[in-house]
Design a protein around this motif. Structure first.
Motif, short mmCIF file in Angstrom:
data_model
loop_
_atom_site.label_atom_id
_atom_site.label_comp_id
_atom_site.label_asym_id
_atom_site.label_seq_id
_atom_site.Cartn_x
_atom_site.Cartn_y
_atom_site.Cartn_z
N LYS A 82 32.35 10.51 26.12
CA LYS A 82 31.01 10.56 25.54
C LYS A 82 31.00 10.17 24.06
CE LYS A 82 27.21 13.85 26.12
NZ LYS A 82 26.89 15.24 26.45
N TYR A 83 32.02 10.60 23.34
CA TYR A 83 32.04 10.36 21.89
C TYR A 83 33.34 9.67 21.48
CZ TYR A 83 28.66 14.19 22.37
OH TYR A 83 27.63 14.99 22.77
N PRO A 84 33.58 8.46 22.01
CA PRO A 84 34.89 7.84 21.73
C PRO A 84 35.12 7.56 20.26
CG PRO A 84 33.37 6.28 22.77
CD PRO A 84 32.70 7.61 22.84
N ASP A 85 34.05 7.42 19.48
CA ASP A 85 34.23 7.03 18.08
C ASP A 85 34.10 8.18 17.09
OD1 ASP A 85 34.55 4.40 18.93
OD2 ASP A 85 32.36 4.13 19.00
N LEU A 86 33.78 9.36 17.58
CA LEU A 86 33.59 10.47 16.64
C LEU A 86 34.90 11.23 16.41
CD1 LEU A 86 30.17 11.99 17.78
CD2 LEU A 86 30.63 10.38 15.92
N PRO A 87 35.12 11.66 15.15
CA PRO A 87 36.33 12.44 14.89
C PRO A 87 36.32 13.76 15.68
CG PRO A 87 34.91 12.32 12.93
CD PRO A 87 34.32 11.41 13.95
#
Lengths: 77, 426, 350
Positions: free
Chosen positions: B190-195
């Motif tokens: 869902k959030y591949p780019d979020l830390p």
């Protein structure tokens, strides 16, 4: 406190549980103790055993005082 | 896990034989509550009183502060392991009574307990001057040992809070907040780019009046573990500690953990809030080493990018804090720590017992040694018999004119290290 | 209320005497004159304060004749009987910064007159004086004059009125090392998350508590002859005679206790207890030897392993006690231990 005693010229051994704090505050001779509320005891042992344990720790502290060190030293084991 | 938290705002509390919540007013029966409190035969008496914001009232010695909640949907119940049987909480629907708190008080050991002032300068420092407080003062049966007394008061508080919360079961909440976290795999998709961020919460675990419990387990007996951040909202963590009350987390603060709330606000936007990691602050050095190694290992295994570490207490726990910070940073994870300071009454001393270069991002909740003069207030709930002995007081605390000269250390929640309050220092 | 009387110190450059070529201009008192930055201060003060005199001194002159310059300027300040002294601001001018710091320090500490200066954080004067003075943080050039005066004027008035000075971030001075509480606009948890977001995206962030440096003391030589050594016990674990006769606080102790061990073979729960509020007291109260091992040392004394257990022990509570207090206690009883010819100390901590 330990540093001020050392600064006055008296060799001092710090018997304490949290040796990292002792390192941070600058003790030179450090002997690890049992636990914070009972550094030189263990309430789970019977009286005689506990006394033996305490004697061992105090002997280790004396040993540390008899040992020349050239920097901060924790007397483990 | 997904939890809907329904908020029911309480505007007033009144004593009445018929217990109910009506138009935002909570009616409770002294008789009913006393019965619930005294169902434990360790307690001899429980007296109830109400303290409202702005009133000239002082409450002391404060043991715990609890927010009444009730679980209306989903597995488990509030305070699992104590009130509800052990089952995983943190999903479904929970209602909370906002704007009020249950406060437990009673003289347990003669030092080490908190002060809540409902008005004056002391009120600025405690969050519980802003809640309407249902206060219970508990006295033990004669000859009861301190540990048993502490437990009896703690559980009586949970029983009363749960019973009050139960009154809200069939109400409609005024407002609902939804909290949802994903599993590891879901989060990556869902959030591949979020830390990836987690919250490492250190729980005070050093003995009488210094303990914290997780699902009924004494935190000193846990290895660092992970929970869903929603679990605390149902009372998965409860307090058994109030020594130097400024920086100990009452149960209320666990139920409303501000770091969890703030991370949720960023979840899915700037970060992926992966989980809540719990660790302890034990009295044995080996435990400190083991727990901090485990915490760092868990952070690494979860592929985290950043963590917030919060301390509870001061002194030797500063070492646990520094160990956690050092070891987590060594795994290449960015770390922010929250602590408070003991810089002396003049602010000139070194603030923490331990230090390390890796602790380069520190949030401080202020210097607990700061001295304040608390005015004499009209009404006292509890007793001032111990006021000169509590942590942060001195022999000269209670002055002739009835005012108190104390360090803010005595004030419940004054320097909250989970960042519940606004106080800081530079 | 009468206006607060201010004396202002500036260098030759801000007095419009000249640049580097006039840096050897000696100290000069100009009574009734308001010069350069003084006008900005004067308008910021409004009706609250007035500059009664300006002292001008060349930067080289001050630094090359530091003792004389300082003494002369102190006399000039004294002659005006001001309520407040302001130097600079010096921005990033190194010699000017040192002059401002030196003279502000002297006015404050030798004349007891409230005093303030301002500098850029990298000015060498900051390193020398930040821990002794209020130095308002300014930009690195005179272009920052307006902003500097805007911060300096209100802080100066507060100092002159002897009001409580808030935290450095609130008042705008460079941290002095003294920690001061204040209420932030955001709660701690929000500040922590904001700081983490900055750290994660490699943006600059400011820690609220910079880590300290620790000083070290070299170890003393070992005890050569333990069998004849006098050993003393000291503890931060708060062991005191029952009833805590000296009322040592359970936290943030304001003093230490000195207690006699003459004739004491072992500590017992009937006669000793702990005053420490930071740990579970049950174990120490049950058997105080667990913190202060008198029982073992008596046995070792009898067996001749040690010469003698010192007949006094020193006790305080480490819990929340300021490092500076602990240091002062220890410095004091260390002298007593020396006078009593103690050879070595065992210090126990909880």
């Amino acid at each position: 406190m330990v540093k001020e005693i050392e600064r006055a010229g008296i060799p001092v051994v710090h018997v304490c549980t949290v040796t990292p704090i002792s390192m941070t505050v600058g003790a030179n001779r450090i002997v690890p103790a049992i636990a914070i509320p009972h550094p030189l005891g263990n309430p789970n042992l019977d009286h005689e055993e506990e006394f033996k344990l305490r004697r061992k720790l105090v002997e280790k502290a004396l040993k540390a005082l008899e040992t020349e060190v050239d920097g901060q030293t924790v007397f483990e084991g | 896990m997904k939890l809907e938290l329904g908020k029911i705002y309480i505007k007033d509390i009144k004593f009445d034989d018929c217990q109910r919540i009506e138009d935002g007013v909570l009616y409770v029966s002294k008789e009913e509550l006393t019965k619930i409190a005294l169902s434990d035969d360790h307690l001899a008496s429980a007296e109830f009183d109400i303290a409202k914001p702005g009133e000239s009232v002082r409450i002391t010695p404060v043991k715990d502060v609890i927010e009444p909640r009730v679980k209306v949907e989903g597995s488990g119940g509030v305070f699992p392991g104590w009130i509800a049987k052990v089952d995983t909480v943190g999903s479904g629907k929970t209602y909370a009574l906002k704007g009020m708190a249950v406060v437990t008080a009673g003289p347990i050991v003669g030092f080490q307990e908190g002060v809540i002032d409902m008005t004056g300068p002391g009120a600025d420092y405690t969050p519980f001057s802003k809640t309407i407080n249902l206060v219970m003062v508990c006295k033990p049966v004669e000859g009861l040992k301190q540990h048993a007394y502490e437990k009896a008061v703690r559980l009586a508080g949970f029983r009363v809070a749960a019973a009050v919360g139960e009154l809200a079961r069939s109400l409609e909440p005024d407002e609902t907040e939804v909290y949802e976290t994903c599993t590891i795999k879901e989060g990556l998709e869902k959030y591949p780019d979020l830390p990836r961020v987690a919250y490492v919460q250190m729980l005070q675990s050093q003995g009488l009046l210094h303990d914290t419990y997780v699902y009924g387990v004494d935190a000193k007996q846990i290895l660092p573990t992970i929970v869903s951040p929603t679990e605390v909202f149902d009372g998965a963590i409860v307090s058994g500690n109030c020594v130097s009350a400024c920086d100990k987390n009452p149960t209320y603060v666990h139920q409303n953990n501000p770091v969890v709330e703030e991370l949720f606000k960023q979840h899915g936007k700037t970060i992926n809030f992966v989980c809540h990691i719990l660790t302890n602050e034990n009295v044995f050095l080996a435990d400190k080493e083991r727990s901090s190694f485990f915490t760092a290992k868990i952070c690494k295994m979860l592929d985290l990018d950043g963590v917030i570490v919060s301390e509870e207490g001061f002194g030797n726990p500063d070492t646990d804090l520094i160990m956690n910070c050092k070891k987590i940073t060594a795994e290449g994870i960015k770390t922010v720590i929250i602590t408070d300071e003991y810089a002396g009454r003049d602010g000139k001393s070194q603030s923490l017992a331990d230090a390390h270069a890796s602790a380069d991002a520190v949030v401080t909740a202020g210097n607990a040694n700061e001295v304040v003069i608390l005015p004499k207030l009209d009404k006292l709930i509890g007793t001032l018999d111990y006021i000169n002995k509590i942590a942060g007081a001195s022999e000269t605390t209670l002055r002739e004119d009835g005012t108190l000269e104390v360090e803010i250390q005595v004030i419940t929640g004054a320097t909250s290290e989970v960042g519940f309050g606004y106080l800081s220092a530079r | 209320m009468a206006k607060i009387k201010v004396v202002h110190y500036i260098n030759q450059f801000f007095a419009q005497i000249g640049g580097e070529e006039k840096a050897d201009y000696p100290a000069e008192l100009r009574v009734g004159e308001i010069i350069g930055p003084g006008t900005a201060f004067e308008s910021a003060f409004g009706d609250e304060a007035e500059i009664v005199a300006t002292i001008v001194c060349g930067d080289s002159y001050f630094n090359e004749n530091i003792d004389k310059a300082k003494a002369d300027i102190l006399e000039m300040v004294k002659s005006q009987k001001p309520d407040l002294f302001i130097a600079g601001p010096a921005f990033n001018a190194g010699r000017y910064g040192v002059a401002c710091g030196t003279i502000t320090d002297a006015v404050l500490n030798e004349l007891g007159i409230p005093a303030l200066t301002g500098m850029y954080e990298e000015n060498p004067g900051v390193d020398m004086f930040a821990s002794k003075l209020y130095i308002v943080s300014t930009k690195n050039s005179a272009a920052g004059m307006r902003a500097a005066v805007k911060k300096m004027a209100p802080l100066a008035l507060k100092l002159a009125r002897h009001e409580k000075i808030g935290a450095s971030v609130v008042e705008g001075y460079i941290p002095t090392g003294v920690r001061v509480n204040f209420f932030e606009k955001e709660r701690g948890a929000k500040r922590a998350v904001d700081m983490l977001l900055k750290k994660l995206s490699d943006k600059p962030f400011v820690t609220e508590y910079p880590m300290p440096d620790f000083d070290r003391v070299a170890p003393n030589p070992a005890v050569k002859d333990m069998a004849h050594a006098k050993i003393a016990l000291v503890t931060s674990g708060g062991i005191v005679p029952k009833g805590n006769p000296d009322h040592i606080e359970s936290s943030s102790a304001s003093h230490y206790g000195e207690y006699c061990l003459d004739g004491v073979e072992a500590l017992s729960s009937e006669t000793y207890e702990t005053a420490h509020g930071g740990y579970d007291p049950v174990y120490a109260n049950d058997d105080p030897n667990r913190v202060l091992p008198v029982d073992v040392l008596r046995q070792l004394e009898k067996e001749g392993v040690i010469g003698k257990l010192h007949d006094k022990y020193y006790s305080t509570v480490g819990n929340g006690t300021a490092v500076a207090s602990a240091k002062a206690f220890a410095a004091e009883y260390a002298q007593k231990l020396l006078e009593d010819h103690v050879d070595a100390v065992i210090l126990t901590s909880t």
